[in-house]
Each structure stands twice: as C-alpha cells, then as structure tokens.
Design a protein around this motif. Structure first.
Motif, short mmCIF file in Angstrom:
data_model
loop_
_atom_site.label_atom_id
_atom_site.label_comp_id
_atom_site.label_asym_id
_atom_site.label_seq_id
_atom_site.Cartn_x
_atom_site.Cartn_y
_atom_site.Cartn_z
N SER A 1 0.87 -1.17 0.00
CA SER A 1 0.00 0.00 0.00
C SER A 1 0.90 1.22 0.00
CB SER A 1 -0.90 0.01 1.24
OG SER A 1 -1.72 1.15 1.23
N ARG A 2 0.68 2.10 -0.96
CA ARG A 2 1.54 3.27 -1.05
C ARG A 2 0.74 4.49 -1.48
NH1 ARG A 2 7.22 2.20 -3.32
NH2 ARG A 2 7.37 1.35 -1.27
N VAL A 3 0.95 5.59 -0.77
CA VAL A 3 0.39 6.88 -1.16
C VAL A 3 1.26 7.41 -2.29
CG1 VAL A 3 -0.02 9.25 -0.41
CG2 VAL A 3 -0.59 7.35 1.10
N ILE A 4 0.61 7.92 -3.33
CA ILE A 4 1.32 8.44 -4.49
C ILE A 4 0.78 9.82 -4.80
CG2 ILE A 4 1.77 8.12 -6.96
CD1 ILE A 4 1.43 5.09 -6.44
N SER A 5 1.69 10.77 -5.04
CA SER A 5 1.24 12.10 -5.43
C SER A 5 2.25 12.74 -6.38
CB SER A 5 1.03 13.00 -4.22
OG SER A 5 2.26 13.29 -3.59
N ALA A 6 1.73 13.52 -7.29
CA ALA A 6 2.56 14.32 -8.19
C ALA A 6 1.93 15.70 -8.27
CB ALA A 6 2.63 13.69 -9.58
N ASN A 7 2.74 16.72 -8.10
CA ASN A 7 2.28 18.09 -8.19
C ASN A 7 3.12 18.80 -9.23
OD1 ASN A 7 0.22 18.42 -5.98
ND2 ASN A 7 1.91 17.46 -4.88
N LEU A 8 2.46 19.27 -10.28
CA LEU A 8 3.16 19.88 -11.41
C LEU A 8 2.68 21.30 -11.66
CD1 LEU A 8 2.97 16.91 -13.91
CD2 LEU A 8 4.98 17.66 -12.65
N LYS A 9 3.60 22.15 -12.08
CA LYS A 9 3.29 23.50 -12.54
C LYS A 9 3.71 23.57 -14.01
CE LYS A 9 2.31 25.58 -8.54
NZ LYS A 9 0.93 25.60 -8.21
N ALA A 10 2.85 24.16 -14.84
CA ALA A 10 3.14 24.29 -16.26
C ALA A 10 3.50 25.74 -16.58
CB ALA A 10 1.92 23.89 -17.09
N ARG A 11 4.52 25.87 -17.41
CA ARG A 11 4.90 27.17 -17.96
C ARG A 11 5.10 26.91 -19.44
NH1 ARG A 11 9.19 31.38 -15.52
NH2 ARG A 11 7.51 32.86 -15.29
N GLY A 12 4.08 27.25 -20.25
CA GLY A 12 4.09 26.81 -21.64
C GLY A 12 3.96 25.30 -21.63
N TYR B 1 7.12 21.55 -17.72
CA TYR B 1 6.55 21.21 -16.43
C TYR B 1 7.65 21.00 -15.39
CZ TYR B 1 2.01 20.34 -18.58
OH TYR B 1 0.82 20.49 -19.23
N THR B 2 7.42 21.48 -14.17
CA THR B 2 8.30 21.21 -13.04
C THR B 2 7.41 20.86 -11.86
OG1 THR B 2 8.31 23.55 -12.42
CG2 THR B 2 10.14 22.77 -13.80
N GLY B 3 7.98 20.12 -10.90
CA GLY B 3 7.19 19.78 -9.73
C GLY B 3 7.84 18.74 -8.86
N SER B 4 6.99 18.02 -8.13
CA SER B 4 7.47 17.03 -7.17
C SER B 4 6.63 15.76 -7.25
CB SER B 4 7.43 17.60 -5.76
OG SER B 4 6.10 17.93 -5.41
N TYR B 5 7.25 14.66 -6.77
CA TYR B 5 6.62 13.34 -6.80
C TYR B 5 6.93 12.63 -5.50
CZ TYR B 5 6.19 8.36 -8.00
OH TYR B 5 5.87 7.02 -8.00
N VAL B 6 5.93 12.00 -4.92
CA VAL B 6 6.10 11.15 -3.75
C VAL B 6 5.47 9.81 -4.09
CG1 VAL B 6 5.48 10.80 -1.32
CG2 VAL B 6 6.05 13.09 -2.14
N LEU C 1 10.65 16.69 -10.30
CA LEU C 1 10.18 16.35 -11.65
C LEU C 1 10.44 17.53 -12.58
CD1 LEU C 1 6.65 14.85 -10.85
CD2 LEU C 1 8.72 13.58 -11.45
N GLY C 2 10.78 17.22 -13.82
CA GLY C 2 10.93 18.27 -14.82
C GLY C 2 10.84 17.68 -16.21
N GLY C 3 10.10 18.35 -17.11
CA GLY C 3 10.00 17.84 -18.46
C GLY C 3 9.05 18.65 -19.30
N LYS C 4 8.57 18.04 -20.39
CA LYS C 4 7.72 18.73 -21.35
C LYS C 4 6.57 17.84 -21.78
CE LYS C 4 11.05 21.78 -23.53
NZ LYS C 4 10.38 23.05 -23.50
N ARG C 5 5.54 18.50 -22.33
CA ARG C 5 4.44 17.76 -22.92
C ARG C 5 4.64 17.71 -24.42
NH1 ARG C 5 -0.88 18.64 -25.25
NH2 ARG C 5 -0.82 20.87 -24.86
N ALA C 6 4.36 16.53 -24.98
CA ALA C 6 4.31 16.35 -26.43
C ALA C 6 3.05 15.56 -26.72
CB ALA C 6 5.55 15.61 -26.93
N GLY C 7 2.13 16.14 -27.46
CA GLY C 7 0.86 15.46 -27.74
C GLY C 7 0.09 15.25 -26.46
N ASN C 8 -0.32 14.00 -26.21
CA ASN C 8 -1.12 13.66 -25.03
C ASN C 8 -0.30 13.17 -23.85
OD1 ASN C 8 -3.60 14.34 -26.08
ND2 ASN C 8 -3.94 12.33 -26.98
#
Length: 155
Positions: A65-76, A79-84, A93-100
């Motif tokens: 059993s594990r609690v999972i969370s991701a919080n992302l902020k988009a700038r264009g 994306y940057t944020g955090s993951y537990v 976390l850091g990256g980009k969106r391409a398509g879906n």
C-alpha cells in the motif's frame, strides 16, 4: 507574446482533461530486480490553467500500500514539480508535454536502483483514460525497466 498565451491556453485545455476521480489497475516493481506486484489504484486529480495535482493510493493483496502524489506547474509546455511514491522522500520532476503525454525526468531524493534518475510519463489515453508509467535503469544490466504502469479510467 501571442505565442506564449497560446501555449498557456493549450496547457490549460490539456490539464483540464486530466481533472477528476480516477481508478484502475496496474503493476509496480519496488526495485528493478524485484518481482512485479499487481495493484489497484484510486486517484483524485485537481487541475487548473497552469497546474496538475494527482493524489492517490495503490494497494495489492500482497500487503503493498503506497500513497502516491505528483504536483506539477506548467509554464508553456514545460513542467516542473514534485513526486512522492517511491518511498525515498520527495523527488523532483521536470519535463515537457508532447501530444497527449507529459514526459518527466525524476530526480529521487535518495539513490534508487544505483542512481537518482528515472523517467515518468503521464499520458491521456482516449476520452476517459490516463496511463502513469515510470521507467528506471537496472544497474546490473543497464537496461530500461518499467517499474510501474498504471491504467486509469475516469470514475
């Protein structure tokens, strides 16, 4: 200036498609060389024009059993944020969106599978689906290993 506004609007529309309550099944490997565990997961996703917050829990019959969370902020489309969820503390976390799909580099709080790096993808699938995938490198072989793949449907 117009292009930045258009990119922001595009992220807003995309992020809103990920909002809501989600449930589904998938697999998790605690480490790259560990056995695969089947899990059932539930998530609540909050989204607005420039952020996404996924909060949930995955469980299995094998007393996982594990609690999972991701919080992302988009700038264009960036994306940057955090993951537990890996049990090592809060990861960056850091990256980009391409398509879906939002493709993110993970920087673990502590060493996992021989280093502090992995990859995560948050992908919209069809009209009412979302796939969460993490991939890490097996330190023994150097091969990429899917350490989690969770298929969710809007519930």
């Amino acid at each position: 200036m117009l292009m930045a506004g258009a990119a922001h609007a595009d992220e807003s529309a995309f992020l809103k498609t990920l909002a809501g309550n989600w449930s589904g099944k998938g697999t998790v490997k605690v480490r790259t060389n560990a056995p695969t565990i089947k899990v059932t997961c539930r998530f609540k996703s909050d989204a607005n024009a420039s952020s996404l917050a996924l909060n949930g829990r995955c469980t299995s019959l094998v007393v996982f059993s594990r609690v999972i969370s991701a919080n992302l902020k988009a700038r264009g489309d960036t994306y940057t944020g955090s993951y537990v969820g890996a049990g090592t503390g809060t990861a960056g976390l850091g990256g980009k969106r391409a398509g879906n799909a939002i493709s993110l580099a993970i920087k673990w709080a502590k060493e996992v599978n021989g280093d502090r790096r992995a990859q995560m993808t948050i992908e919209k699938t069809g009209a009412s689906g979302m796939r969460l995938t993490t991939v890490d490198t097996d330190p023994a072989t150097g091969r990429s290993v899917v350490t989690s793949r969770i298929e969710l449907r809007r519930s």
